[in-house]
Every structure is written in structure tokens, then in C-alpha cells.
Enzyme design. Structure first.
Site, PDB file in Angstrom:
ATOM      1  N   GLU A  61       0.804  -1.210   0.000  1.00 52.29           N
ATOM      2  CA  GLU A  61       0.000   0.000   0.000  1.00 52.29           C
ATOM      3  C   GLU A  61       0.841   1.266   0.000  1.00 52.29           C
ATOM      4  O   GLU A  61       0.484   2.259  -0.663  1.00 52.29           O
ATOM      5  CB  GLU A  61      -0.967  -0.008   1.183  1.00 52.29           C
ATOM      6  CG  GLU A  61      -2.046  -1.089   1.087  1.00 52.29           C
ATOM      7  CD  GLU A  61      -1.581  -2.496   1.434  1.00 52.29           C
ATOM      8  OE1 GLU A  61      -0.432  -2.637   1.919  1.00 52.29           O
ATOM      9  OE2 GLU A  61      -2.339  -3.458   1.231  1.00 52.29           O
TER      10      GLU A  61
ATOM     11  N   HIS B 214     -11.323  -5.362   8.699  1.00 44.35           N
ATOM     12  CA  HIS B 214     -12.180  -5.152   7.537  1.00 44.35           C
ATOM     13  C   HIS B 214     -13.366  -4.238   7.839  1.00 44.35           C
ATOM     14  O   HIS B 214     -14.283  -4.146   7.029  1.00 44.35           O
ATOM     15  CB  HIS B 214     -12.713  -6.491   7.015  1.00 44.35           C
ATOM     16  CG  HIS B 214     -11.663  -7.356   6.387  1.00 44.35           C
ATOM     17  ND1 HIS B 214     -10.747  -8.054   7.125  1.00 44.35           N
ATOM     18  CD2 HIS B 214     -11.359  -7.624   5.092  1.00 44.35           C
ATOM     19  CE1 HIS B 214      -9.947  -8.738   6.315  1.00 44.35           C
ATOM     20  NE2 HIS B 214     -10.287  -8.490   5.080  1.00 44.35           N
TER      21      HIS B 214
HETATM   22  C1  LIG Z   1      -1.771  -5.177   4.350  1.00 46.98           C
HETATM   23  C2  LIG Z   1      -2.838  -5.903   3.625  1.00 46.98           C
HETATM   24  N1  LIG Z   1      -3.226  -5.470   2.415  1.00 46.98           N
HETATM   25  C3  LIG Z   1      -4.228  -6.088   1.750  1.00 46.98           C
HETATM   26  C4  LIG Z   1      -4.859  -7.174   2.287  1.00 46.98           C
HETATM   27  C5  LIG Z   1      -6.040  -7.837   1.553  1.00 46.98           C
HETATM   28  N2  LIG Z   1      -5.678  -9.168   1.103  1.00 46.98           N
HETATM   29  C6  LIG Z   1      -6.002 -10.247   1.818  1.00 46.98           C
HETATM   30  S1  LIG Z   1      -5.325 -11.642   1.189  1.00 46.98           S
HETATM   31  C7  LIG Z   1      -4.616 -10.805  -0.080  1.00 46.98           C
HETATM   32  C8  LIG Z   1      -3.756 -11.553  -1.056  1.00 46.98           C
HETATM   33  C9  LIG Z   1      -2.636 -12.241  -0.360  1.00 46.98           C
HETATM   34  O1  LIG Z   1      -1.826 -12.915  -1.284  1.00 46.98           O
HETATM   35  P1  LIG Z   1      -0.630 -13.825  -0.781  1.00 46.98           P
HETATM   36  O2  LIG Z   1       0.252 -13.062   0.132  1.00 46.98           O
HETATM   37  O3  LIG Z   1       0.008 -14.416  -1.982  1.00 46.98           O
HETATM   38  O4  LIG Z   1      -1.313 -14.939   0.110  1.00 46.98           O
HETATM   39  P2  LIG Z   1      -2.374 -16.016  -0.348  1.00 46.98           P
HETATM   40  O5  LIG Z   1      -3.721 -15.373  -0.295  1.00 46.98           O
HETATM   41  O6  LIG Z   1      -2.010 -16.463  -1.719  1.00 46.98           O
HETATM   42  O7  LIG Z   1      -2.252 -17.090   0.657  1.00 46.98           O
HETATM   43  C10 LIG Z   1      -4.916  -9.462  -0.006  1.00 46.98           C
HETATM   44  C11 LIG Z   1      -4.490  -8.442  -0.984  1.00 46.98           C
HETATM   45  C12 LIG Z   1      -4.420  -7.607   3.549  1.00 46.98           C
HETATM   46  N3  LIG Z   1      -4.960  -8.658   4.169  1.00 46.98           N
HETATM   47  N4  LIG Z   1      -3.413  -6.954   4.185  1.00 46.98           N
END
Ligand SMILES: Cc1ncc(C[n+]2csc(CCOP(=O)(O)OP(=O)(O)O)c2C)c(N)n1
Ligand SMILES: Cc1ncc(C[n+]2csc(CCOP(=O)(O)OP(=O)(O)O)c2C)c(N)n1
Ligand SMILES: [Mg+2]
Ligand SMILES: [Mg+2]
Lengths: 389, 343, 343, 389
Positions: free
Chosen positions: B68, B137
Site C-alpha cells: 500500500e 475489515h
Molecule cells: C496489508 C494488507 N493489504 C491487503 C490485504 C487484503 N488481502 C487479503 S489476502 C490478499 C492476497 C494475499 O496474497 P498472498 O500473500 O500471496 O497470500 P495467499 O492469499 O495467496 O495465501 C490481499 C491483498 C491484507 N490482508 N493486508
């Protein structure tokens, strides 16, 4: 290193449905992967490859730069600058960064890099408004393509990436060069900026001036990496390591990186090893965390001395040229001194002028209030409203 | 304009109106760029950017890496070069990593450069609770943005405003934190993208219901709750006015004070925690300006002073109709009211 | 205790009292760890941690890498293992990179785990202006912390409190944002580390001066200004009471309201911007609780709603004696006062 | 790569005052520098090196894990879970992470890693409180040495570093293992955590589950690095790349990294390449951003199928063992289903209990207010105060 198993030794070879698909980039892969050996220490022979004119330009700027540093430091003692973070000892990086850029390119300096801005042609008085306690940015960044001096460490790096990306989207072949310190590489913003740059293949060059310290904290407490240039590997961009006191070498590496960026080759991370000869700022006491010996060792590797040896070897350092260079630097310093001794015009109402494009009704009220206070103070012939800390 | 077939108003959701606002802004102004996590192929987790990449290409609506501060920081650089980035933060609490870029750069760049580098950025943040979201959230984080001079803070509560205010935010030469009440994304109204209504100036509150006895002052997700409370109040004999602030900064003192001077009583309603929340500012500035018109202190109905609770308990936290009416009842309606309920 | 040679009170600065508090905490409790940028060898840029590494070793007072989120994030992990970290943020604005860790973890961890993982962290932040600092070195950022349930927000204004409150903060089982008014670092008082005074409970305001006509409510860097204003007011015939909040959260409603109920008039004074700043909350809660005791609205003297200005202009921004007295003068002293100065 | 000059070619050799001193670590150098070649793709032969008992334990946990995933997903459809981010397809990583740790070690899961916690022995109902909409952490993290499931991406990584560092300071030989996704590696917190870990030589292992996507964003838009394991280079720690669907291989790499950390060898970054077979969560629609083909390709590389082939080859997958494993998993699922269908006891007053160690006077008032509201609602026999969105 313990390797549990060598690649390719699986007996399942051929059974696997090919390499895992998610592992393959789903869009066109980045054109650049880091070299197998991602870094090189550049030696100090670069000077002999440069043409004489450029070499002399570098020298003139180094000498002016040193003079600028000593003059600015003197101004802190005279109360004309609130604070000055000197780049004495780092002039090669500052000057080379400025000279590696075309006019249309952008420079993103940190708070220590006023000299780079000045070497690019910025009026020293304008470069110093922040540090004299006047308005934060004394110049129009768009007019001179120098971003505001950035104090929160590494936060200017994503700006450089965004600007370079925007330029490319617009079809302009503009490169952004961003400066950061060794300490600044520990910040999350450094990481995010380099990653965005590599993913976007943005035309940006990151120059880390590794001067060995972040205020009092030595490099060894900042990182365990073999070099800061190695960090490039983790982003998929080339990393270069260079002697940061060797102006022609820094200039060469940066010029190459700028060229590559301009041609669409993406970002480069350059680490220049140098040394902060003065304390962190005039307010700092460097004797608390390092020895005089160390400083002396580095002074023996002074960028100006190195350059003079080189120029002498090439027969370029004539007495006339040396005198002319010195005189030019003195003239700049005298002019700077004189103009910095004049108080800048100040209008308290400016506090409200640029918070938004237009003043809100709240700001209009506050401006009226301040105006009334100042008028009342003037009427009673007393000093204007003051905080009494 | 008389409605034609093309401009006939059909039910549309707030999310659809937002999408349309982005689309129209992208179409009209080539410097507008949408960027954020999952805004491209997916169309955003709330589908607000749905179809934009297909229509305008990846360069105009861009899936960024997951960072972000990097998103907002690169957007700052893009704005320095003359673009008009519209950044999406996926959820309220995930805007916090970008806090430094927001406070130290987005809010200050114009001032720092004496006008040379304006920051025409829009930062869209779905905010607030009531959707059963797990922690991080559901934060109502507007207090942080309000305390940051240089930012504008805008939040729509109706479908029409969602379109108009977002267009106005994108058109503004100053940064706007655009707070989207996520539980109203699916709220509906008769609205047509072909006749979207006027683009309102930022900084103007709207009186959503006229009333004589007391004013409810609110914004975003709490507007429907306040309107429902006003409806319920009628049954109890109270005639409540409801003001929707729409823009928290600039703040529309004029509309708010005009209402309170008429009714003499006011309750500020919002989801975010009471202590240090927007309600304190609002109550204080009303009191400063309308003291002698007030029959009772300006009261507040706000979220409790607690971290946002888990979904199973959130209904106790969020301002509801009963709590609003209980508070209205405390506005010293009897002439023999005396103080002393203690601290 | 009668002062002996050892406990005789000599002039000491606030910085020295803070150093002593850290030293005593490190000596008494082996779980206390000091960490931050330059806190070791250098002793911090304000020398508040001077000598601690020499006395307690690098493991107890640690120079960290330059990354505020990393500092606070690792401190959270250390607290999870039972340590009691005392983190230094070098300047107010440089705490912003750690904002997410602060809001999403430090403030919420106890609640999230229903008490299983308390966060006995102290986060020391030099704050406020008046020292000629360039941008990012003078922010009064307390509004952000006040709007974050789960945090305590404490700020000393005297040398004795600097010691006592810091000891109390470190001893607290909940996180404390400990705001050190940097322009008072060099303020002096007669104080002896051998008889440092009692460790006050957090959450108690102190009446610094008794007065009958109106109450000035303030904290941290503005206390000396308010005391000076009260002194000057006497010449104009006003008898002002001065309340030093010391702890903004928990908030001492009792002391504040008791004072305002006596005087009937109040002005809140702080450096941080007025809009969305602590003054709104304070004025609102006083009004809610003391409405019928008030002769006039609670007014505020605060920094303007602007980014912190450059040193050459900061004196116009900071609340000063004249501005405070002007505001006291607006507290409707004449019985024929009428409203209508407009919005 | 254009190398302007080779190291050592300077004619100044010998004239320089030795290598720049700041470049030498000023404290004892970190004991580990990355290997010349910092990463290895581990093949899938690890299974044959493990003893039969461990292999069978892994298998039992994989089968239970898959069943847990399908059961949890079913619970979302029944409205018993608010949301579930499935780890179907990633069970090898989840299980291996749990089994690589000693009881005294700590696990730092992300929001997707409830299975790792369950495989460590946590009651599934306790693991799922967050996702069912009840209190965020349904277990005592200190009692089971599992940090709260962390939703803000990568923010748990510095916690793991701090905890591991604290343990070492206390003289406990505790290791922390932290899980993060491929998307999470882009966050600044990832960078800062790895850097602190390396500088402090903290006993921590970072496991990146590279499942190819961050919600809809594929890896190629996340990074341009040749692998995520390469990021280790920039911190001066070893990086390992492993087939994340090969449970014995992941277990082997993690066990080695944990051992190294425990022995004072410092942190390791492990990248496990795997695939998220289900959508991001039940609320996501994966067809918007990837093809069925891709999913199928990966299903052919399923961690359970791989393991069964391996067990069969070693003659370990007897009918009895297979049936027993299946039955155990079904029993777990039945129990989970039944208990998740009971509503948990809820006390609204708990909202105020753990904000601080003691309630502030403000919270006491608010608690009184809520209590009064609930009593009034009960008295009028109406539903309790509700938000009406
Ligand atoms: C700081 C932050 N930004 C955005 C999110 C929203 N979000 C939740 S899961 C996700 C994707 C995560 O991808 P990854 O790290 O590859 O983990 P995966 O879901 O594949 O296990 C996002 C953008 C969050 N939880 N935390
Ligand atoms: C985000 C942030 N944290 C802390 C500071 C305070 N600070 C100013 S300079 C400095 C050290 C910077 O070291 P380095 O990056 O190596 O640059 P150098 O001073 O050596 O040029 C620190 C900690 C800051 N400016 N910004
Ligand atoms: Mg440095
Ligand atoms: Mg992923």
C-alpha cells in the site's frame, strides 16, 4: 551449505506435469534478470576513459561542491542555516549524479543532497530554503526537475518510480534518478519502490550513497548483506557496486544505468561506497561513535585529491585551470554568503495560501484572525504574537 | 431535463454508480489512472472497478504489487508528473501501511512546494462495519484523515452522491480521501448513469429530512440509520431534521449551524469510536458557534471506545435506531431538567 | 522525607529525568528493553538514552536498523515473549511508518487474544514544535493516537512528571504512547533522582494553578504557555485555573469537570491543529457533562489547520500568551453578550 | 551485463589506503553470508530419505488437512463460517511447517494458515473462531505457541523476529517459523523483518508459500525476481527453493532451517512453490483471472497423490493404514461439523473486558449503557438494539 538434494535428481522426472505453471510468469517476463554474479566493484580507472572536457567539468563541480559544503557549514555557525547535513567527502556521488542526467530527467534528492541539486544548476539559495528555516522547497520542482528534498528516509523512492512510470506512459523518454543513504535501504519504502520499479520496468536509477553510517549506526548494524548492491538480486534488477569517491567511476556507472533505463532496460540499483567526513549534521557529535583515525583514513581517499591526481596524470590540471576553478568556487561561496545574510521576505499569511488550491472557510477565518492579531500587535507597538516556549 | 427512455431512472446500486463515475472520469480525462490491488482483471474485491481494464487497458487501470505504501507513493510520483491517480485501498485497515505517504507527502506536497506540485489524488477506501467482516475489515478510520490538514475527506451516503462526489473528488486539484461506506455498496436507488445528476461541489452538506425539534448530524453508513430513527421518532412525537455532511473536510459549518440554530438541539451520529472521533470536533464547533441557541448539549452516538468487535458482536457496537432515540430523549426536553448524572 | 544531602533537589532538565526513569526501569526490571535508532552508542539524538548501553549492554539498549515499522513490529514480538520493550521513535513524523503496527497490533493484541497477549510496550515519541525544526520534526500527532482504542496516551509537562509518568508508562501492562514535548527537554526544575517523587497513576490530571474565573485545559508543551498566560491574565483582572491533563487517554473527566463546574468557563489549549484535534473531544465532553454550568461555550486555542509551518513562521502557528488571552476575552464576560459573529 | 571495468585492474592498487574502512563491519561480521549460488530447487526424492514413521505422520496430516479444508469450505455454505480461505493444494506446506517444529517453538500463521495450526495440534474449533465471526483468537497463543492468525499481510513477520530474538536473549533455544504468501513478500514489513532477522541473527525461519496468486494478481505482476528465494541474498541469509507440494521435501528443508536457527546459525528464507486450488476465499470468483486448465495441471501435482505414490513405492500404504487414515479424518470432520453447528456463548459485555487490563471510567460507562439497553430491550420483549444497515 547443506543441499538436501540436487536439482534434477528426482526419479519423478518426466512424471511431473512440466514445471509448475504458476511459476511461469503469466505475462511477458521481465526482460532483465540479474546477472549470475550481480555486482562488480568498479575500480578507479574510469577517469582515463572519459573525455577531457567532461573530466574537467566533474572537477570544477567537485571543487565548487566542497566549497559549497564548507560555506553552508559556516552559515550554520553564523545562525543563517537552521541545520546543515554536510556532504563533504561525498561530493563525487553528488556531482556525478547531477551530471549523469539530461535536462529532461528528474533528480530525487534526500535531505543530504542539496549539493546534487546545486551541481545540476539550482541556485544554492533556493536549494537551502528548507535548511535555513524558510519554506520547505525554495524552487519549482517542475521547472528544474528536482523533487523536493526529502526528509522521511526512502519515501522519495516510490515517487521517483511513479514519476518515471508516468513519463513512460506519456511517451516521454525521461529518467528519474533517486538518491538514498545506506540507512534508508532498511526502510520498507526502499523495498516497495525497487519492487514496483522492477515489475513496471520503470526508467529509474537508485543510487545508494553508502557512507558507512546512519547518524551513529554503522553499516554492520544496518545489514548483514554482502553489499547493498546485492539487494538488486531480490528484485530482478542489475546491481552495481562502485567506489563512491571516484567521480569518473560513479559518473560512468550512473550514465550507463541512465542509458539503460532510457532505452527501456528498466531500473538499476547502484551502491557507491563513500564516507561522511563531517558529523551527521552540525548538531551531531561524531566523536561519540567513531574514531578520528577512521576519518583520516578516508580523507586520504578524498574525491578531490583522487581527481587531481588523475587530472595531473593526464596533464589537465594546469595552474590556470586550477586557479580559475578555485576562483569560481570562491565567487559562488561569496555570493551565497552574501545572499544568505539577507533575511528572506516573509508573509505570515502564506501559512494559509497553499494548504489547498482554495482556502476553506475555516482557513479564511484563521487567516483573518492572524491578520487581526498582527495588526493589534503592530498598533500597540509590541512584538507580534509569539509562542513563549 | 425530462426523463427520456435513455435517462429513465432504474434501480442502481451505489457500487454501480461508483463504477460509472470511474468509467466516465477515465473516458473524459486521459490523465486519470486507476490503480490498486486486484482492481484490474478481478475488478476489485467489491467489483467497483469492474470492466475498467477491459475498456481502458492495463495502463489506465492497473493491478499493482501488494504494497500500500508503494501504491500511494508511486501515485504521488505520477501526480508529480501531471497524472491524476485514483488509488484503491482494499479495506480501511489496509490503508494504514500507506499512512506515512499520505500524511507526510500527499497532504503536504502542495504546501511544501508553495503550490508548484499539487496532488490531485483520489484515495478510495471502503470503510466501516456492518458487513460481518473479520477484524481489519470494518474500521471507521476517518478520524485519522480529519486530523491531517491538506486532505479533503468525503463520503457519500446515497447512490446519486456516490457518482457525483466521486466525480468531484477526481476533478479536485487537491487530494481526497474518499471513504466508501461498504455496507451501502449494495444499497439501491432509482438512478440513471445517463442522467447522473449534477456534480456537487465538495464541502456542502445536504439536509436529507426537515424537522423542527432536533438535528441529527451524520454521514456515510449512518445516514440510513438516522433516517430510520427520524421516521421512528415521529411515532414518539419528535420531528427530527437529518443532515448528511457528505464532506467532513471541508466542513460545512453553514448548513450545520443553520439547522441547529433552528432546532436548538443536536445529536451527532457516527460509527467510529466516540473518543477522539469526528463527533467531538463537530459537537465542539457547533457549540462554539451556536451556544445560545442550544437547549441542551450536543450529544454523540458513536461506536464504543473499543477495537472493532467481531462480527457476532458488531450489532452492539454500531449506532442503531434505539440508541439514537435514547440519546434524543436525553436532550433535556423537560423544562425542569437538572444536571448531575455524574461524570 | 526531609531532604538530605543525597536527596537535595538540584536543577535538572526534563531530558535528565527521562534518562533516569529509563535507567531505573532497566535496573529494576530485567524484562525492560530499550530500542530504537541511535539509542545506543549515541544516546539518542536528544541524549535521553545516554549511558544506558554502557551500563546495561547492547542487548538491553539496542541500536536497531533504520525502519520504524520493523522496530515496533519486533517489539511486539518481544512483548509476546514477555519482555517490556521501550521503543524510541526519533521524531514525531518518523513514527508514521510504524502506524500500521501500532494501530493493527499494538493497540489490538490484548483485545484480540482476550487478554492472553498483553502489550506492555512504551513508545516514546518526541513531539511538537517550537525548536526551529524543519518539516517532519515538529508534528503534534496526538490526535492519531487518541482515536485509537487500546492505546494510552501520556505526556509530561514538568520535570517531575517526566520521571514519574515514564516509570508508570513502563510499568503499565498496556501500551503507552509516551509523547515527550521536545521543546521542554531542556526545561529545568529542582528535582533529585534520589527522591524522584511518587510514581503517579496514569489517567490523573493535575491542577497546576487555582483560579476562579475560567479554566485553561492543556498538556505537554503548552502548559508553560498557559501558566504564563494565567500570570499575565492576573494583571488584566482575571483569575485563571490551569489544568494539566498529563494523560489524554485514559481521560480524567473528574478533575476537568470539577474545575469547569467551578469556573463556568473553559479554554482548551494545544499545539496540534484545531480541526479534528484533541480539543474538539475535550470541549465536547466537557459540554456534555457541564452544560448548565457553562457561561460560555468551551473555546479552543490550537495550531491552525495547516501542515506544520517552517521554523521562520512557526511562532505564528503556535498558541501563545496573547492568543490565549484573546480567547479568554471571548468567553462572554459581559452580561449583554449576543451571538452572531457568523459561522 | 556491461562491466565498465574489472575489479583489481586499477593502477592505483597499493596506493589506496586499503579497502574503505566503513565497508568492513564495525562489529563482528554476521557468521553467514549467502552462498555463491543462493538457492537450490529441491527435487522430490526427499521422501525416500525420511523414516517410515515420519512419512506416515505426514500422510495422516495431509489427509486430515484436506478433509479439514473441505469441511471448512462446507461450513461457509452452511453459514457457519463467515469466510474461509482454503489451503486446499497447499497442505504439504501447512503440514510440513507444523511438523518441523518442536513443542517449544512458535508458529506465526497468516490468515490462510489455520491448517498449520490444526496440524500442530490446535483444536479446529479454536482455530476457526476468527473465521466464524467470533472472537479473533480462539486460543491462548502462549499456551500453544501459535501467534494469532494474522490478516494484515506480512505484519506478523517482525513479530516472529522479535519473539525469536527475545527467546534468544532469555537463553531459550526457541525457534519461530513464520508463514507468508507470495503477495506478502511485496510489503515493506517483509523487508524490514528479514533485515532485522539477519542483523540480529535471530532464530527464525520464513516460509513463503508461493501459490502463484495474491487474490487475482499473478506472481509476474508481483515481482520480477528470478525467484522469491533470491530475496534472501539482499539480507545476507540463505535462501531455499522447494517444491511446495512435496511434503517430505518441504519438511526436510524446514527441518534443516529450524536446526540451523536453533544452533545459532540465524534465519533462513524458504520459498515453497505450490498452488491455491480453490478460489482466494469462498467469496472469490477465481474464474475471473485464471483458467480451469491451469487448475487441472496443478491438481495433477496434488500433494496427497504425490505422497501416496511415494508411500506405495515404499510399501507403506497398506489398506489398513489408508482406511485408518481416512476414518480418522472423517471423525475429525464430523466432530468439527457438529461443534461448529452449536452457537458459541456470547457476552456483549466482553466488548469492554480486554481493551485494557482494567476498564477505564469511559468503558465502564459504556458497558453500563449497553447493559441498560439490553435490559430495556429484554423488558419490552423486543430484539436487542441492532444496527439496521
Ligand atoms: C496489508 C494488507 N493489504 C491487503 C490485504 C487484503 N488481502 C487479503 S489476502 C490478499 C492476497 C494475499 O496474497 P498472498 O500473500 O500471496 O497470500 P495467499 O492469499 O495467496 O495465501 C490481499 C491483498 C491484507 N490482508 N493486508
Ligand atoms: C523515516 C525516517 N526515520 C528517521 C529519520 C531520522 N534520520 C534522519 S537522517 C537519519 C540517518 C540516515 O542515514 P542514511 O540513510 O545512511 O543517510 P545519511 O545520513 O548517511 O546520508 C535518520 C535516522 C528520518 N529522517 N526518516
Ligand atoms: Mg549513511
Ligand atoms: Mg499467494
Amino acid at each position: 551449505m547443506t543441499v538436501l538434494e540436487q536439482p534434477g535428481s528426482s526419479r519423478r522426472k518426466g512424471e511431473l506435469p512440466g514445471p509448475p505453471p504458476a511459476w511461469h510468469p503469466r505475462v511477458a517476463p521481465a526482460p532483465l534478470l540479474p546477472d549470475a554474479e550481480p555486482h562488480r566493484v568498479l575500480g578507479t580507472d574510469a577517469a582515463r576513459q572519459l573525455d577531457a572536457a567532461l573530466l574537467k567539468r566533474l572537477y570544477v563541480q567537485l571543487v565548487r561542491g566542497r566549497r559549497y559544503n564548507t560555506q553552508a557549514t559556516a552559515l550554520t555557525r553564523q545562525g543563517r542555516l537552521a541545520v546543515y547535513p554536510s556532504s563533504t567527502g561525498q561530493e563525487a556521488c553528488q556531482v556525478a549524479a547531477a551530471l549523469a542526467l539530461q535536462e529532461r530527467d528528474w533528480l530525487f534528492p534526500s535531505y543530504r543532497d542539496t549539493l546534487a541539486a546545486v551541481a545540476r544548476g539550482l541556485d544554492p539559495v533556493e536549494a537551502l530554503t528548507l535548511l535555513r528555516g524558510d519554506w520547505h522547497t525554495g524552487y519549482d520542482p517542475r521547472a528544474c526537475r528536482i523533487a523536493p528534498l526529502c526528509t522521511p528516509l526512502a519515501t522519495q523512492l516510490p515517487h521517483a518510480v511513479g514519476l518515471a512510470h508516468a513519463a513512460r506512459l506519456k511517451g516521454d523518454d525521461v529518467v528519474a534518478l533517486a538518491l538514498v543513504g545506506d540507512g534508508g535501504t532498511s526502510e520498507g519504502d526502499f523495498h516497495e519502490a525497487l519492487n514496483f520499479a522492477a515489475v513496471w520496468q520503470a526508467p529509474v536509477v537508485f543510487l545508494v550513497q553508502n557512507n558507512g553510517f546512519a547518524i551513529s549506526v554503522p553499516l554492520a548494524k544496518q545489514t548483514a548483506a554482502p553489499s547493498l548492491a546485492h539487494k538488486a538480486v531480490g528484485y530482478g534488477m542489475p546491481g552495481r557496486l562502485v567506489d563512491g569517491n571516484d567521480a569518473p567511476a560513479v559518473h560512468g556507472v550512473l550514465t550507463e544505468a541512465v542509458r539503460r533505463a532510457r532505452e527501456g532496460g528498466g531500473p538499476t540499483l547502484v551502491e557507491a561506497i563513500t564516507y561522511r567526513v563531517e558529523a551527521h549534521t552540525n548538531a551531531d557529535d561524531a566523536t561519540r561513535y567513531r574514531t578520528a583515525d577512521e576519518v583520516e583514513t578516508w580523507q586520504a581517499h578524498d574525491p578531490i585529491a583522487l581527481m587531481e591526481r588523475e587530472l595531473t596524470a593526464r596533464g589537465l590540471l594546469t595552474d590556470d585551470f586550477a586557479a580559475e576553478t578555485r576562483d569560481g568556487a570562491e565567487e559562488m561561496a561569496a555570493d551565497l554568503r552574501e545572499r544568505m545574510h539577507q533575511d528572506p521576505p516573509l508573509d505570515p499569511d502564506d501559512l494559509f495560501t497553499h494548504v489547498y488550491a482554495e482556502r476553506t472557510s475555516q482557513l479564511r477565518q484563521q487567516s483573518d484572525q492572524l491578520r487581526a492579531e498582527l495588526a493589534a500587535a503592530a498598533a500597540t507597538d509590541e512584538p507580534a504574537q509569539e509562542a513563549r516556549p | 431535463m425530462t426523463p427520456t427512455a435513455a435517462t429513465a431512472r432504474k434501480p442502481a446500486t451505489m457500487a454501480q454508480a461508483l463504477t460509472r463515475a470511474l468509467r466516465d472520469a477515465l473516458a473524459e480525462d486521459p490523465t486519470v489512472h486507476v490503480m490498486g490491488e486486484d482492481v484490474g482483471t478481478l475488478g476489485g474485491v467489491f467489483r467497483v472497478t469492474d470492466g475498467l481494464t477491459a475498456e481502458f487497458g492495463e495502463d489506465r487501470c492497473t493491478d499493482t504489487p501488494l504494497a500500500e505504501a508503494g501504491i500511494l507513493g508511486t501515485a504521488v510520483g505520477m501526480a508529480m508528473y501531471g497524472l491524476r491517480p485514483v488509488v484503491e485501498m482494499q479495506f480501511d485497515a489496509f490503508a494504514y501501511p500507506a499512512f506515512e505517504q499520505l500524511v507526510s507527502h500527499v497532504a503536504k506536497m502542495r504546501n511544501r512546494t508553495r503550490g508548484a506540485l499539487p496532488m490531485p489524488l483520489t484515495i478510495r477506501i471502503p470503510y466501516g462495519g456492518g458487513i460481518g467482516g473479520v477484524e481489519h475489515h470494518s474500521d471507521a478510520s476517518e478520524a485519522y484523515y480529519l486530523a491531517t490538514p491538506g486532505l479533503q475527506v468525503v463520503t457519500p451516503a446515497t447512490v446519486e452522491d456516490a457518482y457525483g462526489l466521486l466525480r468531484a473528488a477526481i476533478a479536485s486539484d487537491d487530494p481526497v480521501v474518499f471513504l466508501e461506506p461498504k455496507r451501502l455498496y449494495w444499497s439501491k436507488a432509482d438512478w440513471s448513469p445517463e442522467a447522473p445528476g449534477e456534480v456537487p461541489p465538495l464541502g456542502r452538506a445536504a439536509v436529507r429530512r426537515r424537522g423542527a425539534d432536533a438535528t441529527l448530524i451524520t454521514y456515510g453508513p449512518s445516514l440510513p440509520v438516522c433516517l430510520e430513527a427520524a421516521e421512528a421518532a415521529r411515532a414518539e412525537g419528535w420531528d427530527l431534521e437529518v443532515v448528511d455532511l457528505r464532506s467532513l473536510m471541508p466542513f460545512d459549518d453553514e448548513t450545520v449551524c443553520a439547522s441547529v440554530r433552528c432546532t436548538g438541539r443536536a445529536v451527532v451520529v457516527h460509527e467510529s469510536s466516540g473518543f477522539g472521533g469526528p463527533g467531538g470536533e463537530i459537537a465542539a464547533r457547533i457549540t462554539e458557534r451556536c451556544f445560545h441557541h442550544l437547549e441542551a448539549p450536543v450529544l454523540r452516538v458513536a461506536g464504543f471506545d473499543i477495537p472493532y468487535p467481531p462480527p457476532m458482536l458488531e450489532r452492539h457496537h454500531l449506532p442503531g435506531v434505539d440508541r439514537i432515540l435514547d440519546t434524543v430523549a436525553r436532550l433535556q426536553w423537560e423544562s425542569d431538567w437538572t444536571e448531575g448524572r455524574g461524570v
